[in-house]
Scaffold this motif. Sequence first.
Motif, PDB file in Angstrom:
ATOM      1  N   LYS A  77       5.229   1.063   7.824  1.00  9.08           N
ATOM      2  CA  LYS A  77       6.117   2.090   8.356  1.00  9.08           C
ATOM      3  C   LYS A  77       5.501   2.703   9.612  1.00  9.08           C
ATOM      4  O   LYS A  77       4.311   2.998   9.640  1.00  9.08           O
ATOM      5  N   ALA A  78       6.318   2.897  10.646  1.00  6.65           N
ATOM      6  CA  ALA A  78       5.812   3.478  11.894  1.00  6.65           C
ATOM      7  C   ALA A  78       5.999   4.986  11.948  1.00  6.65           C
ATOM      8  O   ALA A  78       5.461   5.645  12.833  1.00  6.65           O
ATOM      9  N   TYR A  79       6.774   5.529  11.019  1.00  6.63           N
ATOM     10  CA  TYR A  79       7.002   6.977  10.981  1.00  6.63           C
ATOM     11  C   TYR A  79       6.319   7.552   9.737  1.00  6.63           C
ATOM     12  O   TYR A  79       6.509   7.041   8.633  1.00  6.63           O
ATOM     13  N   ILE A  80       5.558   8.611   9.925  1.00  2.00           N
ATOM     14  CA  ILE A  80       4.921   9.262   8.790  1.00  2.00           C
ATOM     15  C   ILE A  80       5.801  10.416   8.324  1.00  2.00           C
ATOM     16  O   ILE A  80       6.227  11.255   9.118  1.00  2.00           O
ATOM     17  N   PRO A  81       6.126  10.460   7.032  1.00  2.00           N
ATOM     18  CA  PRO A  81       6.930  11.584   6.537  1.00  2.00           C
ATOM     19  C   PRO A  81       6.209  12.910   6.741  1.00  2.00           C
ATOM     20  O   PRO A  81       4.980  12.988   6.663  1.00  2.00           O
ATOM     21  N   LYS A  82       6.980  13.957   6.993  1.00  2.00           N
ATOM     22  CA  LYS A  82       6.420  15.294   7.161  1.00  2.00           C
ATOM     23  C   LYS A  82       6.216  15.930   5.794  1.00  2.00           C
ATOM     24  O   LYS A  82       7.159  16.055   5.030  1.00  2.00           O
ATOM     25  N   LEU A  83       4.988  16.320   5.504  1.00  2.00           N
ATOM     26  CA  LEU A  83       4.685  17.006   4.256  1.00  2.00           C
ATOM     27  C   LEU A  83       4.453  18.475   4.558  1.00  2.00           C
ATOM     28  O   LEU A  83       3.490  18.839   5.234  1.00  2.00           O
ATOM     29  N   ASN A  84       5.348  19.307   4.075  1.00  2.00           N
ATOM     30  CA  ASN A  84       5.259  20.744   4.346  1.00  2.00           C
ATOM     31  C   ASN A  84       4.352  21.438   3.331  1.00  2.00           C
ATOM     32  O   ASN A  84       4.139  20.936   2.233  1.00  2.00           O
ATOM     33  N   PRO A  85       3.840  22.619   3.690  1.00  2.00           N
ATOM     34  CA  PRO A  85       3.086  23.409   2.714  1.00  2.00           C
ATOM     35  C   PRO A  85       3.984  23.810   1.541  1.00  2.00           C
ATOM     36  O   PRO A  85       5.205  23.902   1.676  1.00  2.00           O
ATOM     37  N   ALA A  86       3.363  24.041   0.396  1.00  2.00           N
ATOM     38  CA  ALA A  86       4.121  24.495  -0.772  1.00  2.00           C
ATOM     39  C   ALA A  86       4.780  25.840  -0.490  1.00  2.00           C
ATOM     40  O   ALA A  86       4.217  26.685   0.221  1.00  2.00           O
ATOM     41  N   ILE A  87       5.983  26.017  -1.021  1.00  2.00           N
ATOM     42  CA  ILE A  87       6.754  27.229  -0.748  1.00  2.00           C
ATOM     43  C   ILE A  87       7.549  27.601  -1.986  1.00  2.00           C
ATOM     44  O   ILE A  87       7.905  26.727  -2.798  1.00  2.00           O
ATOM     45  N   SER A  88       7.838  28.876  -2.165  1.00  2.00           N
ATOM     46  CA  SER A  88       8.622  29.306  -3.312  1.00  2.00           C
ATOM     47  C   SER A  88      10.073  28.852  -3.166  1.00  2.00           C
ATOM     48  O   SER A  88      10.565  28.624  -2.056  1.00  2.00           O
ATOM     49  N   PHE A  89      10.747  28.754  -4.286  1.00  2.00           N
ATOM     50  CA  PHE A  89      12.158  28.361  -4.297  1.00  2.00           C
ATOM     51  C   PHE A  89      12.991  29.306  -3.421  1.00  2.00           C
ATOM     52  O   PHE A  89      13.807  28.854  -2.605  1.00  2.00           O
ATOM     53  N   ASN A  90      12.777  30.612  -3.575  1.00  2.00           N
ATOM     54  CA  ASN A  90      13.554  31.594  -2.817  1.00  2.00           C
ATOM     55  C   ASN A  90      13.342  31.444  -1.315  1.00  2.00           C
ATOM     56  O   ASN A  90      14.302  31.481  -0.531  1.00  2.00           O
ATOM     57  N   GLU A  91      12.085  31.291  -0.914  1.00  2.00           N
ATOM     58  CA  GLU A  91      11.790  31.171   0.515  1.00  2.00           C
ATOM     59  C   GLU A  91      12.356  29.886   1.097  1.00  2.00           C
ATOM     60  O   GLU A  91      12.839  29.859   2.232  1.00  2.00           O
ATOM     61  N   PHE A  92      12.299  28.815   0.331  1.00  2.00           N
ATOM     62  CA  PHE A  92      12.860  27.558   0.818  1.00  2.00           C
ATOM     63  C   PHE A  92      14.360  27.696   1.066  1.00  2.00           C
ATOM     64  O   PHE A  92      14.873  27.261   2.108  1.00  2.00           O
ATOM     65  N   CYS A  93      15.057  28.276   0.118  1.00  2.00           N
ATOM     66  CA  CYS A  93      16.507  28.446   0.269  1.00  2.00           C
ATOM     67  C   CYS A  93      16.835  29.298   1.494  1.00  2.00           C
ATOM     68  O   CYS A  93      17.797  29.020   2.224  1.00  2.00           O
ATOM     69  N   LYS A  94      16.038  30.334   1.733  1.00  2.00           N
ATOM     70  CA  LYS A  94      16.257  31.171   2.915  1.00  2.00           C
ATOM     71  C   LYS A  94      16.031  30.377   4.200  1.00  2.00           C
ATOM     72  O   LYS A  94      16.794  30.489   5.160  1.00  2.00           O
ATOM     73  N   GLN A  95      14.983  29.559   4.209  1.00  2.00           N
ATOM     74  CA  GLN A  95      14.675  28.753   5.391  1.00  2.00           C
ATOM     75  C   GLN A  95      15.808  27.794   5.731  1.00  2.00           C
ATOM     76  O   GLN A  95      16.103  27.548   6.905  1.00  2.00           O
ATOM     77  N   GLN A  96      16.427  27.231   4.715  1.00  2.00           N
ATOM     78  CA  GLN A  96      17.440  26.194   4.915  1.00  2.00           C
ATOM     79  C   GLN A  96      18.867  26.735   4.916  1.00  2.00           C
ATOM     80  O   GLN A  96      19.822  25.964   4.949  1.00  2.00           O
TER      81      GLN A  96
END
Length: 238
Positions: free
Chosen positions: A137-156
């Motif tokens: 594979k020529a593209y490396i997947p982006k691994l994000n830092p761990a985040i709470s469920f609530n914060e993730f939903c707000k981000q997205q």
Amino acid sequence: MQLFFTEEIKPDFKNFILSEEESKHAIRVLRLQVGDGVHLMDGRGGLYEAEILDPHPKRTVLTILNVQENYQQSSYHLHIAVAPTKNIDRFEWFLEKATEIGIQEITPLICEHSERKEVKLDRLNKVIISAIKQSLKAYIPKLNPAISFNEFCKQQENTNAIKTIAHCTDSEKKYLNQVLTPKKTYIVLIGPEGDFSTTEIEQALKMGYQPISLGEARLRTETAALTSCMEVSLLNRA
């Protein structure tokens, strides 16, 4: 194909020096010599054909012969936010297999029922890098830092992605492939071993996440995440 991961390389480079770790692997383990061909990838879609000029075990010098940009570029973007498993080996297994199949972004999700609250990104990124070398594979997947469920939903909240949540609570659901459209951006939420809490499910549904089923069997966290990855890959197969 002897493949090396080298984030520092650029398409305009004429020569390149492998890191000490990669040089040692090339010369001491693979026993490559002057004139031997290798391939490099930068994790950003660049695949480089190169030849060994100086097979030094600490600083192997290469000459770049050809560059392919946007190599195997995906037509979709899959972001799986998944609760890390209590046994980290299972989470690493998911990362390895998802990378081989094709995934663009992963976020470790800390939920109310999570038994693991933190992950070591350095270790997990090594698993991903090993997997992209294995699967060419020529593209490396982006691994994000761990985040709470609530914060993730707000981000997205304002994303244009097709957003889904897989959970075990009895309710009306569709299969994942019934709510997806090819060549789009997708977010799939996968909960911990104890599933998402009722509060988390309600929050996700209010924010536009569609409830999905991955089949009749109750799947482990890592299996559910990988099943999602497979379904999205098959949906977008040319």
